[in-house]
Design a protein around this motif. Structure first.
Motif, short mmCIF file in Angstrom:
data_model
loop_
_atom_site.label_atom_id
_atom_site.label_comp_id
_atom_site.label_asym_id
_atom_site.label_seq_id
_atom_site.Cartn_x
_atom_site.Cartn_y
_atom_site.Cartn_z
N LYS A 2 0.65 -1.22 -0.50
CA LYS A 2 -0.04 -0.08 0.08
C LYS A 2 0.58 1.28 -0.23
CE LYS A 2 -3.81 2.01 1.76
NZ LYS A 2 -5.45 1.92 2.18
N THR A 3 2.12 0.95 0.39
CA THR A 3 2.32 2.25 0.92
C THR A 3 3.33 1.85 -0.52
OG1 THR A 3 3.42 1.66 3.18
CG2 THR A 3 5.24 3.19 1.74
N ILE A 6 0.87 4.28 -2.90
CA ILE A 6 0.39 5.38 -2.17
C ILE A 6 1.90 6.94 -2.78
CG2 ILE A 6 0.09 7.33 -0.12
CD1 ILE A 6 -0.75 5.20 1.77
N ALA A 28 0.40 14.19 0.28
CA ALA A 28 0.88 12.90 0.72
C ALA A 28 -1.03 12.44 0.75
CB ALA A 28 0.74 13.13 2.46
N GLU A 29 -1.94 13.44 1.09
CA GLU A 29 -3.12 13.86 1.02
C GLU A 29 -3.17 13.24 0.32
OE1 GLU A 29 -4.04 16.73 4.70
OE2 GLU A 29 -3.85 18.26 1.78
N ALA A 32 -2.40 9.26 -1.10
CA ALA A 32 -3.51 8.57 0.04
C ALA A 32 -5.02 8.92 -0.70
CB ALA A 32 -3.21 9.06 1.32
N ARG A 33 -5.31 10.15 -1.16
CA ARG A 33 -6.55 9.89 -2.06
C ARG A 33 -6.98 8.72 -3.00
NH1 ARG A 33 -10.38 14.86 -2.57
NH2 ARG A 33 -12.08 13.78 -3.89
N ALA A 35 -4.30 5.90 -3.98
CA ALA A 35 -3.96 5.27 -3.24
C ALA A 35 -5.68 4.28 -3.21
CB ALA A 35 -3.13 5.28 -2.37
N GLY A 36 -6.49 4.97 -2.24
CA GLY A 36 -8.23 4.10 -2.05
C GLY A 36 -8.48 4.20 -3.11
#
Length: 139
Positions: A2-3, A6, A28-29, A32-33, A35-36
């Motif tokens: 997952k890292t 991201i 970073a946000e 993450a978004r 990646a999600g």
């Protein structure tokens, strides 16, 4: 894993950004978004594509029928926010020029000294300057 997704998503955003008021999201946000909502599709369909070239978005579009619509919606929102952040960073000192002259005379530019001065004077700094600093990710 997952890292990795991201990090790859952050590079994907940086490789293909456009412009969208409020605070912009950090890299970073943004990563993450993406990646999600896109991570599983990136891993499934586009793992061999070089993220920084923008090829992953093209790959995702080739598999659009199998990629969640939220992935594309999030990618658009992230691209707009990152573009807004980059644009704000480019124009911040121009927008804040009068505030810098008034509240930070004699402050030598470099090492974020001017930003520190503006932050210390934030109660009196003008609204446009406050907003551009927020959009730039510097507040």
């Amino acid at each position: 894993m997952k890292t990795r997704v991201i990090g790859l998503a952050a590079l994907l955003v940086l490789g293909t950004s456009a412009i969208a008021s409020a605070q912009t999201m950090s890299y970073a946000e943004a990563g993450a978004r993406i990646a999600g909502s896109c991570g599983a599709s990136i891993e499934r369909f586009c793992a061999k594509d070089n993220i920084g070239t923008g090829r992953v978005l093209g790959c995702l579009r080739q598999h659009e029928a199998d990629v969640p619509a939220q992935c594309f919606a999030d990618f658009q929102a992230v691209s707009e926010s990152i573009d807004k952040r980059v644009a704000a960073q480019a124009r911040a000192f121009q927008v804040c020029e009068a505030n810098i002259r008034e509240y930070c005379p004699g402050v030598k530019p470099g090492d974020a000294r001017v930003l520190d001065c503006l932050d210390m004077a934030k109660k009196v700094v003008g609204g446009a300057c406050k907003q551009v600093l927020l959009d730039a990710g510097w507040q």
